[in-house]
Scaffold this motif. Structure first.
Motif, PDB file in Angstrom:
ATOM      1  N   LEU A  33     -32.586 -23.073 -20.300  1.00 57.67           N
ATOM      2  CA  LEU A  33     -33.883 -23.093 -19.626  1.00 57.67           C
ATOM      3  C   LEU A  33     -34.140 -24.500 -19.104  1.00 57.67           C
ATOM      4  O   LEU A  33     -33.796 -25.474 -19.769  1.00 57.67           O
ATOM      5  CB  LEU A  33     -34.920 -22.720 -20.690  1.00 57.67           C
ATOM      6  N   VAL A  34     -34.750 -24.582 -17.914  1.00 63.82           N
ATOM      7  CA  VAL A  34     -35.160 -25.893 -17.389  1.00 63.82           C
ATOM      8  C   VAL A  34     -36.678 -25.937 -17.308  1.00 63.82           C
ATOM      9  O   VAL A  34     -37.297 -25.060 -16.700  1.00 63.82           O
ATOM     10  CB  VAL A  34     -34.564 -26.147 -15.985  1.00 63.82           C
ATOM     11  N   PHE A  35     -37.282 -26.933 -17.929  1.00 64.87           N
ATOM     12  CA  PHE A  35     -38.726 -27.146 -17.808  1.00 64.87           C
ATOM     13  C   PHE A  35     -38.931 -28.126 -16.660  1.00 64.87           C
ATOM     14  O   PHE A  35     -38.577 -29.296 -16.788  1.00 64.87           O
ATOM     15  CB  PHE A  35     -39.300 -27.718 -19.105  1.00 64.87           C
ATOM     16  N   PRO A  36     -39.506 -27.663 -15.533  1.00 69.26           N
ATOM     17  CA  PRO A  36     -39.582 -28.542 -14.364  1.00 69.26           C
ATOM     18  C   PRO A  36     -40.493 -29.747 -14.588  1.00 69.26           C
ATOM     19  O   PRO A  36     -41.506 -29.653 -15.291  1.00 69.26           O
ATOM     20  CB  PRO A  36     -40.163 -27.631 -13.273  1.00 69.26           C
ATOM     21  N   GLU A  37     -40.091 -30.837 -13.954  1.00 71.09           N
ATOM     22  CA  GLU A  37     -40.827 -32.090 -14.088  1.00 71.09           C
ATOM     23  C   GLU A  37     -42.239 -31.972 -13.514  1.00 71.09           C
ATOM     24  O   GLU A  37     -42.434 -31.373 -12.455  1.00 71.09           O
ATOM     25  CB  GLU A  37     -40.051 -33.166 -13.329  1.00 71.09           C
ATOM     26  N   GLY A  38     -43.203 -32.519 -14.222  1.00 74.53           N
ATOM     27  CA  GLY A  38     -44.567 -32.562 -13.716  1.00 74.53           C
ATOM     28  C   GLY A  38     -45.306 -31.243 -13.776  1.00 74.53           C
ATOM     29  O   GLY A  38     -46.405 -31.117 -13.261  1.00 74.53           O
ATOM     30  N   GLU A  39     -44.673 -30.247 -14.414  1.00 75.85           N
ATOM     31  CA  GLU A  39     -45.329 -28.941 -14.516  1.00 75.85           C
ATOM     32  C   GLU A  39     -45.613 -28.599 -15.973  1.00 75.85           C
ATOM     33  O   GLU A  39     -44.990 -29.128 -16.888  1.00 75.85           O
ATOM     34  CB  GLU A  39     -44.415 -27.851 -13.938  1.00 75.85           C
ATOM     35  N   LEU A  40     -46.549 -27.672 -16.147  1.00 76.09           N
ATOM     36  CA  LEU A  40     -46.815 -27.164 -17.480  1.00 76.09           C
ATOM     37  C   LEU A  40     -46.144 -25.801 -17.633  1.00 76.09           C
ATOM     38  O   LEU A  40     -46.418 -24.883 -16.861  1.00 76.09           O
ATOM     39  CB  LEU A  40     -48.323 -27.041 -17.726  1.00 76.09           C
ATOM     40  N   THR A  41     -45.231 -25.720 -18.586  1.00 76.50           N
ATOM     41  CA  THR A  41     -44.584 -24.448 -18.877  1.00 76.50           C
ATOM     42  C   THR A  41     -45.119 -23.927 -20.204  1.00 76.50           C
ATOM     43  O   THR A  41     -45.086 -24.634 -21.216  1.00 76.50           O
ATOM     44  CB  THR A  41     -43.052 -24.610 -18.986  1.00 76.50           C
ATOM     45  N   ALA A  42     -45.626 -22.710 -20.163  1.00 79.38           N
ATOM     46  CA  ALA A  42     -46.093 -22.088 -21.405  1.00 79.38           C
ATOM     47  C   ALA A  42     -44.919 -21.356 -22.035  1.00 79.38           C
ATOM     48  O   ALA A  42     -44.266 -20.538 -21.392  1.00 79.38           O
ATOM     49  CB  ALA A  42     -47.220 -21.117 -21.106  1.00 79.38           C
ATOM     50  N   LEU A  43     -44.631 -21.694 -23.288  1.00 83.73           N
ATOM     51  CA  LEU A  43     -43.602 -20.998 -24.049  1.00 83.73           C
ATOM     52  C   LEU A  43     -44.340 -19.914 -24.829  1.00 83.73           C
ATOM     53  O   LEU A  43     -45.042 -20.196 -25.793  1.00 83.73           O
ATOM     54  CB  LEU A  43     -42.934 -22.010 -24.977  1.00 83.73           C
ATOM     55  N   LEU A  44     -44.202 -18.684 -24.320  1.00 82.62           N
ATOM     56  CA  LEU A  44     -45.040 -17.585 -24.781  1.00 82.62           C
ATOM     57  C   LEU A  44     -44.188 -16.537 -25.476  1.00 82.62           C
ATOM     58  O   LEU A  44     -43.008 -16.376 -25.153  1.00 82.62           O
ATOM     59  CB  LEU A  44     -45.722 -16.970 -23.551  1.00 82.62           C
ATOM     60  N   GLY A  45     -44.766 -15.830 -26.416  1.00 86.57           N
ATOM     61  CA  GLY A  45     -44.027 -14.724 -27.031  1.00 86.57           C
ATOM     62  C   GLY A  45     -44.661 -14.307 -28.343  1.00 86.57           C
ATOM     63  O   GLY A  45     -45.518 -15.014 -28.874  1.00 86.57           O
ATOM     64  N   PRO A  46     -44.235 -13.150 -28.854  1.00 85.13           N
ATOM     65  CA  PRO A  46     -44.833 -12.648 -30.090  1.00 85.13           C
ATOM     66  C   PRO A  46     -44.498 -13.542 -31.284  1.00 85.13           C
ATOM     67  O   PRO A  46     -43.584 -14.356 -31.217  1.00 85.13           O
ATOM     68  CB  PRO A  46     -44.202 -11.259 -30.250  1.00 85.13           C
ATOM     69  N   SER A  47     -45.243 -13.368 -32.338  1.00 87.70           N
ATOM     70  CA  SER A  47     -45.045 -14.157 -33.556  1.00 87.70           C
ATOM     71  C   SER A  47     -43.597 -14.030 -34.034  1.00 87.70           C
ATOM     72  O   SER A  47     -43.030 -12.944 -34.050  1.00 87.70           O
ATOM     73  CB  SER A  47     -46.008 -13.636 -34.620  1.00 87.70           C
ATOM     74  N   GLY A  48     -43.012 -15.179 -34.372  1.00 92.00           N
ATOM     75  CA  GLY A  48     -41.661 -15.166 -34.926  1.00 92.00           C
ATOM     76  C   GLY A  48     -40.548 -15.107 -33.900  1.00 92.00           C
ATOM     77  O   GLY A  48     -39.373 -15.010 -34.256  1.00 92.00           O
ATOM     78  N   CYS A  49     -40.874 -15.220 -32.605  1.00 92.98           N
ATOM     79  CA  CYS A  49     -39.821 -15.086 -31.581  1.00 92.98           C
ATOM     80  C   CYS A  49     -39.053 -16.383 -31.362  1.00 92.98           C
ATOM     81  O   CYS A  49     -38.096 -16.404 -30.585  1.00 92.98           O
ATOM     82  CB  CYS A  49     -40.408 -14.602 -30.255  1.00 92.98           C
ATOM     83  N   GLY A  50     -39.489 -17.468 -32.015  1.00 95.35           N
ATOM     84  CA  GLY A  50     -38.708 -18.705 -31.923  1.00 95.35           C
ATOM     85  C   GLY A  50     -39.315 -19.813 -31.089  1.00 95.35           C
ATOM     86  O   GLY A  50     -38.660 -20.804 -30.790  1.00 95.35           O
TER      87      GLY A  50
END
Ligand code: ATP
Length: 311
Positions: A22-39
């Motif tokens: 995965l690449v988190f782009p520079e200057g952006e906000l990336t939400a790491l989303l998912g159900p409980s326990g997904c890592g």
């Protein structure tokens, strides 16, 4: 820019995170989303090496994070968590100054920076500088946590459910304040959340995880309108498009254009209500104003709506 390459972590033979690239782009906000326990938290903590990856690697601006000493790495990465862990015996100013002190900044520079940051997060320095954490509300303490994470101006900010412990009103206010801060500072932010509305509201992108792997990465609109799997569609829910609009203000969707005698809404109105006005007025275009001053126009298609509004 943060890049994860085939990142993994196992606990007792079970994958918490599996082959995650995965690449988190520079200057952006990336939400790491998912159900409980997904890592999500495991992934976030592998970025600043609070958890050592079991396999794969993390690159920060192209540099393998294993080549840096963990404490040096962490000084360059802001970190905000739910129970922010302010030092109770230190003042707010001393708490915010933690990293500048570690970096050996002189007193004047640190004091200036502390005041600047308290102002940025909406706390009057004259009032809050000398208080102790025990004298603050949950929302105020969380603001101090954000100020502390930003103190040495790190390019990267990791946030783990930063607003999760707040009551809905305080959460709403802090999300709005943080959004405004991020629009100004343009940090590369990774925000862990299990709250879909928070991800839709704050995320430039969303990385949706499921059982240690990536289910989809894209803009909120991409996930809503082009879900990669039934899991993505179900997780976001049928009404995701409207919920996204509810969390954004009309002003965010404005484009230049003549207002003419179009029906007008205030830029602070939430975008979902603006959509309601279009439906009521039977028009696909509204004029947007702020305190009576024209900002531009808001169009039906810019709100991600298919077709044309029916009167
Ligand atoms: N130290 C640990 N020892 C054993 N198992 C762990 C450990 N840390 C996490 N796990 C397991 O790894 C998986 C992923 O955990 P993680 O905390 O990363 O999930 P999460 O998506 O952040 O969840 P939540 O939203 O509930 O915090 C879970 O099944 C969890 O039980």
């Amino acid at each position: 820019m943060i890049e994860l390459q085939h990142l993994e972590k196992q606990y007792g033979g079970t994958f918490a995170v599996r082959d995650l690239s995965l690449v988190f782009p520079e200057g952006e906000l990336t939400a790491l989303l998912g159900p409980s326990g997904c890592g999500k938290t495991t992934t976030l903590r592998m970025i600043n090496r609070l958890i050592e990856p079991g396999g794969g690697r993390v690159l920060l601006d192209g540099r393998d994070t294993r080549d840096l000493r963990p404490e040096v790495l962490r000084r360059g990465i802001g970190y905000v968590i739910q129970q922010i862990g302010l030092f109770p015996h230190l003042t707010i100013a001393q708490n915010v100054a933690t990293v500048p002190d570690l970096l050996g900044w002189d007193r004047q520079r640190t004091a200036r920076r502390v005041d600047e940051l308290l102002e940025l997060v909406g706390l009057d320095p004259a009032v809050y500088r000398s208080k102790k954490p025990g004298e603050l509300s949950g929302g105020q303490a969380q603001r101090v946590g954000v100020a502390r994470a930003l103190a040495a101006d790190p390019p990267v900010l990791l946030m783990d459910e930063p607003f999760g412990a707040l009551d809905p009103l305080a959460r709403d206010r802090l999300q709005q304040a943080f959004r405004a801060i991020q629009q100004r500072l343009r940090k590369t932010v990774v925000l862990v959340t299990h709250d879909i509305d928070e991800a839709l509201r704050l995320g430039d992108r969303i990385a949706l995880m499921n059982a240690g792997t990536l289910a989809q990465f894209g803009t909120p609109a991409e996930l809503i309108h082009r879900p990669a799997s039934p899991f993505v569609r179900q997780f976001l829910g049928e009404d995701a498009a409207l919920r996204q609009l509810a969390g954004r203000r009309a002003a965010e969707f404005v484009r230049p254009g003549p207002a003419g005698d179009l029906p007008a809404v205030d830029g602070e109105l939430d975008a979902r209500s603006a959509l309601g006005v279009m439906l009521r007025e039977g028009t696909g275009t509204l004029a947007v104003t702020r305190a009576g001053v024209p900002l531009g126009v808001l169009r039906w298609e810019d709100l991600g709506q298919p077709g044309e509004p029916d009167a």
